[in-house]
Motif scaffolding. Sequence first.
Motif, short mmCIF file in Angstrom:
data_model
loop_
_atom_site.label_atom_id
_atom_site.label_comp_id
_atom_site.label_asym_id
_atom_site.label_seq_id
_atom_site.Cartn_x
_atom_site.Cartn_y
_atom_site.Cartn_z
N SER A 62 -14.95 -38.17 2.35
CA SER A 62 -13.73 -37.61 3.00
C SER A 62 -14.26 -36.76 4.39
CB SER A 62 -13.08 -36.64 2.23
OG SER A 62 -13.83 -35.39 1.61
N ASP A 63 -13.30 -36.32 5.24
CA ASP A 63 -13.85 -35.52 6.40
C ASP A 63 -14.53 -34.23 5.85
OD1 ASP A 63 -12.90 -37.38 8.33
OD2 ASP A 63 -11.16 -36.37 8.42
N GLU A 64 -14.00 -33.61 4.83
CA GLU A 64 -14.34 -32.46 4.20
C GLU A 64 -15.97 -32.58 3.74
OE1 GLU A 64 -13.31 -29.43 0.37
OE2 GLU A 64 -11.98 -30.49 1.11
N LYS A 65 -15.95 -33.65 3.09
CA LYS A 65 -17.31 -33.98 2.49
C LYS A 65 -18.31 -33.91 3.54
CE LYS A 65 -16.43 -35.96 -2.12
NZ LYS A 65 -16.47 -37.05 -2.81
N LEU A 66 -18.03 -34.94 4.73
CA LEU A 66 -18.76 -35.16 5.89
C LEU A 66 -19.25 -33.74 6.55
CD1 LEU A 66 -17.34 -38.35 7.30
CD2 LEU A 66 -19.49 -38.17 6.23
N ASP A 67 -18.18 -32.81 6.66
CA ASP A 67 -18.52 -31.45 7.07
C ASP A 67 -19.36 -30.70 6.42
OD1 ASP A 67 -16.61 -32.02 9.33
OD2 ASP A 67 -15.08 -31.15 8.47
N MET A 68 -19.31 -30.72 4.90
CA MET A 68 -20.29 -30.17 4.12
C MET A 68 -21.64 -30.73 4.14
SD MET A 68 -17.69 -29.37 0.73
CE MET A 68 -19.21 -29.36 -0.32
N LEU A 69 -21.62 -32.12 4.31
CA LEU A 69 -23.01 -32.63 4.47
C LEU A 69 -23.67 -32.35 5.52
CD1 LEU A 69 -24.89 -34.81 3.49
CD2 LEU A 69 -23.84 -36.68 4.37
N LYS A 70 -23.16 -32.13 7.00
CA LYS A 70 -23.61 -31.66 7.98
C LYS A 70 -24.16 -30.44 7.96
CE LYS A 70 -22.25 -31.07 12.92
NZ LYS A 70 -21.17 -30.92 13.63
N LEU A 71 -23.47 -29.51 7.29
CA LEU A 71 -23.86 -28.21 7.11
C LEU A 71 -25.04 -28.03 6.45
CD1 LEU A 71 -20.92 -26.28 6.67
CD2 LEU A 71 -22.13 -26.21 8.69
#
Length: 100
Positions: A62-71
Amino acid sequence: MGWKETIEKLEKELEKIEEKEKKISENKKEVRAKLAAAKKGQEAEKNKKIASLIEGQLGDLSDEKLDMLKLILEDNASVFHIGREQAGSDPQWKGGDGET
């Protein structure tokens, strides 16, 4: 041989050379296109492997998981840089295809 014959001979020779240059130019275009396609295919395969690896660990992305992964990746980028330096002496840092 007179000037007329010399000129005709040189014009024919020039024509042959220009035809060869045209063929070479066409071959270069073809090879460049094949090279670009090969690089694009290689990049697509690499991206597919990365996506598969991430989805295997995180499930659907999900977009949320991708944002967390990026961080997480930003916070831990130094680990990968250290790993790259150690890759020459430590086989655990090498990829399955011999690349680091």
